[in-house]
Design a protein around this motif. Structure first.
Motif, PDB file in Angstrom:
ATOM      1  N   ARG A 251       0.810  -1.210   0.000  1.00 54.70           N
ATOM      2  CA  ARG A 251       0.000   0.000   0.000  1.00 54.70           C
ATOM      3  C   ARG A 251       0.849   1.267   0.000  1.00 54.70           C
ATOM      4  N   VAL A 252       1.975   1.236   0.688  1.00 55.74           N
ATOM      5  CA  VAL A 252       2.781   2.451   0.798  1.00 55.74           C
ATOM      6  C   VAL A 252       3.419   2.818  -0.540  1.00 55.74           C
ATOM      7  N   MET A 253       3.527   1.868  -1.455  1.00 56.25           N
ATOM      8  CA  MET A 253       4.091   2.158  -2.770  1.00 56.25           C
ATOM      9  C   MET A 253       3.176   3.058  -3.600  1.00 56.25           C
ATOM     10  N   GLY A 254       1.925   3.204  -3.163  1.00 52.64           N
ATOM     11  CA  GLY A 254       0.997   4.069  -3.882  1.00 52.64           C
ATOM     12  C   GLY A 254       0.678   5.358  -3.145  1.00 52.64           C
ATOM     13  N   GLN A 255       1.512   5.732  -2.186  1.00 51.66           N
ATOM     14  CA  GLN A 255       1.220   6.930  -1.402  1.00 51.66           C
ATOM     15  C   GLN A 255       1.239   8.182  -2.284  1.00 51.66           C
ATOM     16  N   ASN A 256       0.529   9.201  -1.819  1.00 59.30           N
ATOM     17  CA  ASN A 256       0.468  10.504  -2.495  1.00 59.30           C
ATOM     18  C   ASN A 256      -0.054  10.419  -3.923  1.00 59.30           C
ATOM     19  N   GLY A 257      -0.971   9.492  -4.138  1.00 62.25           N
ATOM     20  CA  GLY A 257      -1.611   9.415  -5.446  1.00 62.25           C
ATOM     21  C   GLY A 257      -0.771   8.805  -6.536  1.00 62.25           C
TER      22      GLY A 257
END
Length: 304
Positions: A251-257
Motif C-alpha cells: 500500500r505504501v508504494m501508492g502513497q500521495n496518489g
C-alpha cells in the motif's frame, strides 16, 4: 499449448533503469536480472511491462532491451517480451520482431488512451493473432488503459489458437478472474497481476492460475514463493498471515496518489543493493519523506 510450469509462479516485470540523462541503462538492467536470480526472487522475466515503463520507451529501445536481456539470460530463465502499444500496426511490428528473435510467448496490453469499444478490442487482438505465429498472453489493466477486456470478449479471443493466456490486474474487479475461467477452455491460463490478490486468486482458480506477475517480487520475491508454497501445501492460515504482512509495504508504494508504484519500488530496490535506477519523466523518484515511509515498512517486514 502453453505449459504454465515452464514459466513458474513468479513472473517478474523487470524494471527498466534510466540514467540521469533519462537514457536506458542497459548494463544496470542486466545487473538487476542477475540479482533477481541470485536472490531467487523470480521464475521468469517479463520485459517492458508496466513496471518496465514501456509507455515511455521507443520501439528501438524496447527491441534493444529484448536483445540485451536475451543475450544475458536467454539460456537461464524464461523471458516474455511485452510487445503491446496503443497502435495495432505498431504492436504487430514489435511482436513480429520478438517472434523473429525466437521468443515463444509475448505479453500484449489492451490498447490504451483511445478507449476502444469491445468490438474494437476484439478486432485489435484478432488482427495481431492472425499476423504472427507466437503465443500471446493478453494483459488487462483497466486502471491504466481505461478499458476492460470483458469476459464475453475474452471468450471470443480465446478461440484463437495462439491467444493462450491473460494477465488480469484483479484488484478493481476481483470477481472477473473467476468469470474469465468460466468462459475460457481448461487449458487457457490466467495470471494474476495484483500482489494483494495472490491467495484469493489461488482459492478461486486452483490449477487455472498459472502464476503471478509481480513487480513487488524485486523486493519480496522470496516471501512470495514461501507464501505460495504454504498455501499449496495446505498451510492456509500461515499463508494468510504472510499476505497480511505484505499489505503495508504494498500500500505504501501508492502513497500521495502514485498510481504506478515503480518509482518507489526503484527507490526501495536501491536500498536493497540493486543498481541505482531512476524512473523516466514524467514519473519522478520518491521524495525523502516518501522513501522514509517506504524504509520504515521495509524494516517492519524484515527485508531491510
Amino acid at each position: 499449448m502453453l505449459r504454465k510450469e515452464r514459466y513458474g509462479k513468479r513472473l517478474v516485470p523487470v524494471v527498466t533503469p534510466f540514467k540521469d540523462d533519462m537514457s536506458v541503462d542497459y548494463e544496470a538492467m542486466v545487473k538487476i536480472g542477475e540479482i533477481l536470480l541470485e536472490r531467487d526472487n523470480a521464475d521468469s522475466f517479463i520485459l517492458t511491462g508496466t513496471t518496465g515503463e514501456f509507455f515511455t520507451l521507443t520501439i528501438e529501445e524496447r527491441v534493444k532491451i529484448f536483445e540485451v536481456m536475451q543475450k544475458a539470460f536467454g539460456s537461464r530463465v524464461e523471458i516474455i517480451p511485452g510487445t503491446g502499444t496503443a497502435s495495432t500496426i505498431h504492436t504487430i511490428e514489435l511482436t513480429k520482431i520478438a517472434q523473429k528473435m525466437g521468443f515463444d510467448l509475448v505479453m500484449i496490453v489492451a490498447p490504451y488512451y483511445t478507449k476502444p469499444s469491445q468490438l474494437e478490442i476484439i478486432n485489435h487482438f484478432e488482427k495481431i493473432a492472425d499476423a504472427v505465429d507466437v503465443d500471446i498472453m493478453l494483459y488487462n489493466i483497466p486502471i491504466f488503459t481505461g478499458v476492460n477486456i470483458e469476459p464475453e470478449s475474452l471468450q471470443r479471443l480465446a478461440k484463437k489458437k495462439n491467444i493462450v493466456a491473460i494477465k488480469e490486474e484483479a484488484e478493481l474487479r476481483p470477481k472477473q478472474m473467476s468469470e474469465y475461467m468460466l468462459v475460457t477452455p481448461e487449458d487457457f491460463i490466467i495470471y494474476c497481476g495484483d500482489d494483494t490478490m495472490v491467495l484469493e486468486a489461488l482459492a478461486q482458480g486452483g490449477d487455472r492460475i498459472g502464476g503471478f506477475v509481480s513487480g513487488g517480487c524485486h523486493l519480496w520475491g522470496d516471501k512470495m514463493k514461501e507464501m505460495i508454497d504454504l498455501f499449496l501445501t495446505g498451510k492456509v492460515i500461515e499463508a494468510g498471515k504472510m499476505q497480511l504482512s505484505l499489505m503495508p509495504i504494498i500500500r505504501v508504494m501508492g502513497q500521495n496518489g502514485r498510481t504506478n508504484p515503480v518509482c518507489l519500488i526503484k527507490g526501495a530496490m536501491e536500498m536493497m543493493g540493486y543498481p541505482r535506477c531512476l524512473p523516466r519523466l514524467p514519473l519522478t523518484p520518491g521524495t525523502p519523506e516518501e522513501m522514509a515511509l517506504v524504509r520504515e515498512k521495509m524494516k517492519d517486514l524484515g527485508i531491510l
